[in-house]
Design a protein around this motif. Sequence first.
Motif, PDB file in Angstrom:
ATOM      1  N   VAL A   4       0.934 -22.157 -37.744  1.00  0.00           N
ATOM      2  CA  VAL A   4       1.910 -22.469 -38.798  1.00  0.00           C
ATOM      3  C   VAL A   4       1.882 -21.391 -39.881  1.00  0.00           C
ATOM      4  N   SER A   5       0.702 -20.951 -40.271  1.00  0.00           N
ATOM      5  CA  SER A   5       0.579 -19.910 -41.295  1.00  0.00           C
ATOM      6  C   SER A   5       1.239 -18.609 -40.844  1.00  0.00           C
ATOM      7  N   ARG A   6       0.994 -18.231 -39.610  1.00  0.00           N
ATOM      8  CA  ARG A   6       1.594 -17.005 -39.094  1.00  0.00           C
ATOM      9  C   ARG A   6       3.110 -17.119 -39.036  1.00  0.00           C
ATOM     10  N   ALA A   7       3.607 -18.259 -38.567  1.00  0.00           N
ATOM     11  CA  ALA A   7       5.056 -18.451 -38.475  1.00  0.00           C
ATOM     12  C   ALA A   7       5.693 -18.414 -39.866  1.00  0.00           C
ATOM     13  N   PHE A   8       5.052 -19.066 -40.841  1.00  0.00           N
ATOM     14  CA  PHE A   8       5.573 -19.059 -42.208  1.00  0.00           C
ATOM     15  C   PHE A   8       5.597 -17.636 -42.769  1.00  0.00           C
ATOM     16  N   PHE A   9       4.515 -16.901 -42.553  1.00  0.00           N
ATOM     17  CA  PHE A   9       4.457 -15.524 -43.047  1.00  0.00           C
ATOM     18  C   PHE A   9       5.565 -14.677 -42.438  1.00  0.00           C
ATOM     19  N   HIS A  10       5.746 -14.779 -41.114  1.00  0.00           N
ATOM     20  CA  HIS A  10       6.795 -14.001 -40.452  1.00  0.00           C
ATOM     21  C   HIS A  10       8.177 -14.365 -40.999  1.00  0.00           C
ATOM     22  N   GLY A  11       8.410 -15.649 -41.213  1.00  0.00           N
ATOM     23  CA  GLY A  11       9.698 -16.084 -41.748  1.00  0.00           C
ATOM     24  C   GLY A  11       9.941 -15.523 -43.138  1.00  0.00           C
ATOM     25  N   ALA A  12       8.949 -15.619 -43.993  1.00  0.00           N
ATOM     26  CA  ALA A  12       9.091 -15.107 -45.365  1.00  0.00           C
ATOM     27  C   ALA A  12       9.275 -13.594 -45.362  1.00  0.00           C
ATOM     28  N   ALA A  13       8.500 -12.898 -44.547  1.00  0.00           N
ATOM     29  CA  ALA A  13       8.612 -11.436 -44.489  1.00  0.00           C
ATOM     30  C   ALA A  13       9.976 -11.014 -43.952  1.00  0.00           C
ATOM     31  N   SER A  14      10.524 -11.755 -42.995  1.00  0.00           N
ATOM     32  CA  SER A  14      11.847 -11.433 -42.457  1.00  0.00           C
ATOM     33  C   SER A  14      12.929 -11.611 -43.515  1.00  0.00           C
ATOM     34  N   VAL A  15      12.814 -12.679 -44.297  1.00  0.00           N
ATOM     35  CA  VAL A  15      13.805 -12.925 -45.340  1.00  0.00           C
ATOM     36  C   VAL A  15      13.732 -11.841 -46.409  1.00  0.00           C
ATOM     37  N   VAL A  16      12.519 -11.534 -46.857  1.00  0.00           N
ATOM     38  CA  VAL A  16      12.345 -10.549 -47.925  1.00  0.00           C
ATOM     39  C   VAL A  16      12.815  -9.158 -47.493  1.00  0.00           C
ATOM     40  N   THR A  17      12.591  -8.806 -46.231  1.00  0.00           N
ATOM     41  CA  THR A  17      12.954  -7.464 -45.757  1.00  0.00           C
ATOM     42  C   THR A  17      14.307  -7.443 -45.055  1.00  0.00           C
ATOM     43  N   LEU A  18      15.063  -8.532 -45.182  1.00  0.00           N
ATOM     44  CA  LEU A  18      16.383  -8.649 -44.529  1.00  0.00           C
ATOM     45  C   LEU A  18      16.294  -8.423 -43.016  1.00  0.00           C
ATOM     46  N   GLY A  19      15.236  -8.910 -42.415  1.00  0.00           N
ATOM     47  CA  GLY A  19      15.082  -8.859 -40.967  1.00  0.00           C
ATOM     48  C   GLY A  19      14.323  -7.653 -40.443  1.00  0.00           C
ATOM     49  N   LEU A  20      14.063  -6.662 -41.280  1.00  0.00           N
ATOM     50  CA  LEU A  20      13.356  -5.475 -40.807  1.00  0.00           C
ATOM     51  C   LEU A  20      11.917  -5.781 -40.397  1.00  0.00           C
ATOM     52  N   TRP A  21      11.344  -6.848 -40.931  1.00  0.00           N
ATOM     53  CA  TRP A  21       9.975  -7.225 -40.579  1.00  0.00           C
ATOM     54  C   TRP A  21       9.837  -7.466 -39.078  1.00  0.00           C
ATOM     55  N   GLU A  22      10.917  -7.868 -38.437  1.00  0.00           N
ATOM     56  CA  GLU A  22      10.849  -8.153 -37.009  1.00  0.00           C
ATOM     57  C   GLU A  22      10.388  -6.933 -36.207  1.00  0.00           C
ATOM     58  N   LEU A  23      10.649  -5.737 -36.715  1.00  0.00           N
ATOM     59  CA  LEU A  23      10.191  -4.520 -36.042  1.00  0.00           C
ATOM     60  C   LEU A  23       8.671  -4.440 -35.999  1.00  0.00           C
ATOM     61  N   VAL A  24       8.013  -5.101 -36.929  1.00  0.00           N
ATOM     62  CA  VAL A  24       6.550  -5.160 -36.965  1.00  0.00           C
ATOM     63  C   VAL A  24       6.057  -6.488 -36.406  1.00  0.00           C
ATOM     64  N   GLY A  25       6.746  -7.576 -36.760  1.00  0.00           N
ATOM     65  CA  GLY A  25       6.293  -8.916 -36.400  1.00  0.00           C
ATOM     66  C   GLY A  25       6.290  -9.197 -34.916  1.00  0.00           C
ATOM     67  N   ILE A  26       7.324  -8.757 -34.211  1.00  0.00           N
ATOM     68  CA  ILE A  26       7.398  -9.032 -32.767  1.00  0.00           C
ATOM     69  C   ILE A  26       6.270  -8.325 -32.011  1.00  0.00           C
ATOM     70  N   PRO A  27       6.047  -7.012 -32.211  1.00  0.00           N
ATOM     71  CA  PRO A  27       4.907  -6.380 -31.517  1.00  0.00           C
ATOM     72  C   PRO A  27       3.558  -6.991 -31.910  1.00  0.00           C
ATOM     73  N   THR A  28       3.446  -7.425 -33.161  1.00  0.00           N
ATOM     74  CA  THR A  28       2.208  -8.064 -33.605  1.00  0.00           C
ATOM     75  C   THR A  28       1.951  -9.333 -32.813  1.00  0.00           C
ATOM     76  N   GLU A  29       2.976 -10.165 -32.646  1.00  0.00           N
ATOM     77  CA  GLU A  29       2.808 -11.420 -31.909  1.00  0.00           C
ATOM     78  C   GLU A  29       2.572 -11.176 -30.424  1.00  0.00           C
ATOM     79  N   ILE A  30       3.135 -10.105 -29.888  1.00  0.00           N
ATOM     80  CA  ILE A  30       2.874  -9.770 -28.483  1.00  0.00           C
ATOM     81  C   ILE A  30       1.409  -9.362 -28.315  1.00  0.00           C
ATOM     82  N   THR A  31       0.893  -8.599 -29.286  1.00  0.00           N
ATOM     83  CA  THR A  31      -0.494  -8.141 -29.220  1.00  0.00           C
ATOM     84  C   THR A  31      -1.486  -9.281 -29.390  1.00  0.00           C
ATOM     85  N   PHE A  32      -1.222 -10.165 -30.355  1.00  0.00           N
ATOM     86  CA  PHE A  32      -2.138 -11.268 -30.643  1.00  0.00           C
ATOM     87  C   PHE A  32      -1.662 -12.546 -29.971  1.00  0.00           C
ATOM     88  N   SER A  33      -1.655 -12.547 -28.656  1.00  0.00           N
ATOM     89  CA  SER A  33      -1.172 -13.711 -27.915  1.00  0.00           C
ATOM     90  C   SER A  33      -2.310 -14.492 -27.264  1.00  0.00           C
TER      91      SER A  33
END
Length: 137
Positions: free
Chosen positions: A83-112
């Motif tokens: 839940v904490s990770r999902a909340f962080f990703h959501g907040a970071a995506s909103v703040v960066t207008l979606g650019l966080w996904e360029l970092v967030g998606i590979p991060t979640e693939i790595t830490f699976s």
Amino acid sequence: MIILERCMLPILLLALLVTQVSGCSVFMAAKQPVKKDISLFSIGVPRTVLIAEYGAPIISEYKDNKKIEIFKFVQGYSTGAKVSRAFFHGAASVVTLGLWELVGIPTEITFSGDEMAYLVKYDENDLVDEVIAIKTE
């Protein structure tokens, strides 16, 4: 006026792309595997308890009149961590207008989660007699 309209089209397309991509890392974080209770790999635990927690073993055989099984699974994360990770990703995506996904998606693939495997030997009553960690965190 025509220049303003030409500038708006790329902005609208970017906004559409951001809304479509945004949330992928949130979804990936929420869908990570659950944390398994590895303390169940203890002497005296019934075979049925292991199967209930880890699923069917990948190998089950008899050797020297003892049942031997290998359990392989992905050790995931606690509900709070997911839940904490999902909340962080959501907040970071909103703040960066979606650019966080360029970092967030590979991060979640790595830490699976971490692949783990245990060899378990049972006594005549299908209670754990010996545990050998084959692959751990």
